[in-house]
Design a protein around this motif. Structure first.
Motif, PDB file in Angstrom:
ATOM      1  N   ARG A   1       0.823  -1.204   0.000  1.00 16.58           N
ATOM      2  CA  ARG A   1       0.000   0.000   0.000  1.00 16.58           C
ATOM      3  C   ARG A   1       0.866   1.267   0.000  1.00 16.58           C
ATOM      4  NH1 ARG A   1      -5.712   0.155   0.708  1.00 16.58           N
ATOM      5  NH2 ARG A   1      -6.377   2.045   1.735  1.00 16.58           N
ATOM      6  N   ALA A   2       1.944   1.256   0.812  1.00 20.50           N
ATOM      7  CA  ALA A   2       2.784   2.451   0.928  1.00 20.50           C
ATOM      8  C   ALA A   2       3.837   2.508  -0.178  1.00 20.50           C
ATOM      9  CB  ALA A   2       3.459   2.471   2.300  1.00 20.50           C
TER      10      ALA A   2
ATOM     11  N   PRO B   1       8.940  11.886   4.666  1.00 20.18           N
ATOM     12  CA  PRO B   1       7.785  11.657   3.785  1.00 20.18           C
ATOM     13  C   PRO B   1       7.477  10.169   3.630  1.00 20.18           C
ATOM     14  CG  PRO B   1       9.634  12.721   2.602  1.00 20.18           C
ATOM     15  CD  PRO B   1      10.055  12.572   4.002  1.00 20.18           C
ATOM     16  N   LEU B   2       8.538   9.346   3.636  1.00 18.29           N
ATOM     17  CA  LEU B   2       8.361   7.901   3.534  1.00 18.29           C
ATOM     18  C   LEU B   2       7.651   7.375   4.786  1.00 18.29           C
ATOM     19  CD1 LEU B   2       9.460   6.583   1.024  1.00 18.29           C
ATOM     20  CD2 LEU B   2      11.335   5.607   2.366  1.00 18.29           C
TER      21      LEU B   2
ATOM     22  N   GLU C   1       5.760   9.006   6.731  1.00 15.76           N
ATOM     23  CA  GLU C   1       4.383   9.482   6.700  1.00 15.76           C
ATOM     24  C   GLU C   1       3.511   8.541   5.874  1.00 15.76           C
ATOM     25  OE1 GLU C   1       1.904  11.477   7.741  1.00 15.76           O
ATOM     26  OE2 GLU C   1       3.419  11.413   9.335  1.00 15.76           O
ATOM     27  N   ARG C   2       4.035   8.128   4.706  1.00 12.90           N
ATOM     28  CA  ARG C   2       3.282   7.232   3.818  1.00 12.90           C
ATOM     29  C   ARG C   2       2.996   5.906   4.518  1.00 12.90           C
ATOM     30  NH1 ARG C   2       6.658   7.725  -1.362  1.00 12.90           N
ATOM     31  NH2 ARG C   2       6.529   5.451  -1.529  1.00 12.90           N
ATOM     32  N   VAL C   3       3.998   5.406   5.231  1.00 10.87           N
ATOM     33  CA  VAL C   3       3.807   4.140   5.945  1.00 10.87           C
ATOM     34  C   VAL C   3       2.733   4.306   7.019  1.00 10.87           C
ATOM     35  CG1 VAL C   3       4.889   2.475   7.512  1.00 10.87           C
ATOM     36  CG2 VAL C   3       6.147   3.316   5.502  1.00 10.87           C
TER      37      VAL C   3
ATOM     38  N   ARG D   1       0.295   6.363   7.114  1.00 10.37           N
ATOM     39  CA  ARG D   1      -1.030   6.463   6.501  1.00 10.37           C
ATOM     40  C   ARG D   1      -1.552   5.077   6.114  1.00 10.37           C
ATOM     41  NH1 ARG D   1       0.088  10.995   3.683  1.00 10.37           N
ATOM     42  NH2 ARG D   1       0.654   9.720   1.894  1.00 10.37           N
ATOM     43  N   ALA D   2      -0.678   4.279   5.535  1.00  9.51           N
ATOM     44  CA  ALA D   2      -1.088   2.930   5.116  1.00  9.51           C
ATOM     45  C   ALA D   2      -1.470   2.080   6.333  1.00  9.51           C
ATOM     46  CB  ALA D   2       0.048   2.265   4.332  1.00  9.51           C
TER      47      ALA D   2
ATOM     48  N   GLU E   1      -4.929   3.257   7.343  1.00 13.18           N
ATOM     49  CA  GLU E   1      -5.984   2.887   6.393  1.00 13.18           C
ATOM     50  C   GLU E   1      -6.328   1.397   6.473  1.00 13.18           C
ATOM     51  OE1 GLU E   1      -4.753   6.377   3.193  1.00 13.18           O
ATOM     52  OE2 GLU E   1      -4.302   4.279   2.744  1.00 13.18           O
TER      53      GLU E   1
END
Lengths: 345, 345
Positions: free
Chosen positions: A16-17, A37-38, A40-42, A44-45, A48
């Motif tokens: 997902r990330a 930023p990486l 952050e993406r993790v 978020r995943a 979710e």
């Protein structure tokens, strides 16, 4: 048992990330070295998908469960009948929550269950333990020591062989008791009785010592042993009045005991404070405000004691983890008490 | 942190008992195939040395932690303020103790902490979970499901998508409410108000439905929403009296709410039951006996609900372990209620 949805995996989060499994693992375990930023993406995943990291795997990395056991050396029924415990737990809960650490309250029906508590502690399910309401011959401290988990005690433990460092948080029970009795002396009272707490607990012994500090050579019949409960306070008050009908004041070892004593004084037609002045200990609200008349008492900050216990334990765990020196260990803390004047004395 | 004594090892027990490590391991893990006198010797050595088996290693064999989590979907402060929770925990504690299973109460400050509870559950620290006081939009059941632990609920959960089997223990809230309102009708009352519980909980919705079953076409102003607390009961009673001064009876959603309502009626100079009859729900002692006047109420056996929750969970865990078929799963249970007549109606 109810069927359960399949749990999202580390792989699913990585997909997902759009990052590697190793990156997800590092972020989830709070590790550094991942660009913001990486990370952050993790995160978020993770959110979710509702991913829950496998704690066993996680604690292999962090060596922490982010959970602390609380053990109150009383049967479950007493814990919910005496507001003292709820207050101490409130302080503990607030402090642990502020450090995202789970409060794990281990309830028992009595001493027969302590071996089971010892097994749970030894099982690596918690990082440390907070223990309170110990009794003098309590098998619990031995159990906990064998389980090998760092522990902070609420109330000074009754043993002290000098070979083990014990960290505890307590109130100045002896000083508070002295202040209570001196206040009664200041009101001109001379026949001052004392209803003790459970004398297998240091808090009760220390309050009795404080009474004796002021009333050293008083009539020994003025001291009646009790147990910190309202029913115990009623029984002790009847005994006191039967033994010493000329009594003009009572220092009760806690507010619950004082509330029982007040009921008996009313029943016997004695006026408070005109005939008998009464002082309690704790400043337990709403009890101390709702007695008739409202209770003069010694305030100890029970919630703060709980908060400090949790804080000392967490600080100790952090230091253990960072390998700081022994000199830096947390020290025991004794909190001051204050006399709160209401109508009863 | 306090220094801890070194823990006695499996080897030390083996040496003391004069047997092999494997034999000690088998005895400690409750395995068979060890001759009785040998097993006795091992048990004696375990006791003498105060040996605590390594739970992690042990659960590799038994796949059980012998521990059950209890999660009450309320902040810690409410749990200790409302005796309902203590009663339910008492039943749970007795039943778990009878099966030598540790009660692990996971306390929170509120919903923000549920992710942490989910992590603890997913971490393999407990065999199952007992969950009560759910609210309609509660994120807790989802968390628990993702954690993958078998769960029994106290009170019928508000969702029911039919795809997941949910096991719960509840009281006949609707039937009990009907009996309460019919009793008031039987006393000749016609303007019967209802103070609801927190309507995001099925127990409150079901009791309101029971009221409506009897009072279908009543004045809608006779229903005031509240929250199961004494202070909420006071507020709701004031609203009810302002809206409907000709009110002649009140059915309160629980005893705590009723106690607040009684205070307001007294304050307004209304006699109970002569002017306004009052019925509660729970038969929570000592509350229901100590109100003025003592409270007519609907009894539900809260402690028994707790006991049954624990029993259903343990039975489910045993069946999971023995690989029995799905048809054999525990079913939900709804306990009957009874009207208890005291002076208030």
């Amino acid at each position: 048992m109810p069927e359960t949805a399949s749990r999202p995996t580390l792989e699913a989060v990585a997909a997902r990330a759009g990052v590697s499994r190793a990156t997800v693992s590092r972020v989830v375990n709070g590790g550094n070295g991942v660009r913001k930023p990486l990370a952050e993406r993790v995160r978020r995943a993770v959110e979710e998908l509702g991913y829950v990291p496998n704690q066993a795997a996680r604690s292999l990395v962090t060596k922490r469960n982010d959970a602390v056991a609380v053990i109150i050396a009383e049967p479950e029924t007493r814990i919910f009948a005496d507001p003292y415990f709820g207050l101490q737990l409130r302080g503990i809960s607030k402090e642990l929550t502020a450090h995202d650490t789970q409060l794990v309250l281990l309830l028992t029906e009595g001493r027969d269950d302590y071996a089971r508590v010892g097994r749970y502690l030894a099982g690596g399910h918690v990082d440390g333990a907070l223990v309170f309401s110990l009794h003098l011959d309590d098998p619990l401290p031995g159990m906990i020591q064998r389980a090998g988990v760092p522990t902070v005690f609420g109330g000074r433990p009754g043993w002290s062989d000098g070979t083990h460092k014990v960290v505890y948080v307590d109130s100045d029970n002896r000083g508070g008791a002295r202040e209570a009795v001196r206040h009664l002396v200041g009101l001109g009272r001379t026949r001052i009785g004392h209803i003790t707490g459970a004398l297998d607990q240091t808090s009760a012994v220390d309050r009795l010592d404080g009474y004796r500090d002021v009333m050293g050579d008083a009539d020994p019949r003025l001291v009646v042993e009790s147990d910190f409960t309202p029913a115990g306070g009623e029984r002790a008050m009847r005994t006191l009045l039967d033994r010493c009908p000329d009594l003009d004041a009572v220092f009760a070892a806690n507010d619950l005991t004082a509330s029982g004593a007040l009921r008996v004084l009313r029943e016997r037609g004695l006026r408070v404070p005109e005939d008998v002045a009464v002082v309690g200990f704790d400043d337990m609200l709403p009890v101390a405000e709702q007695t008739e008349p409202p209770l003069t008492t010694v305030r100890q900050n029970i919630e703060e004691m709980g908060r400090l216990m949790a804080r000392l334990l967490l600080r100790g765990l952090d230091r253990d983890a960072s390998g700081e020196t022994v000199d830096d260990l947390p020290h025991s803390v004794v909190l001051p008490t204050t006399l709160v004047r209401r109508a009863s004395a």
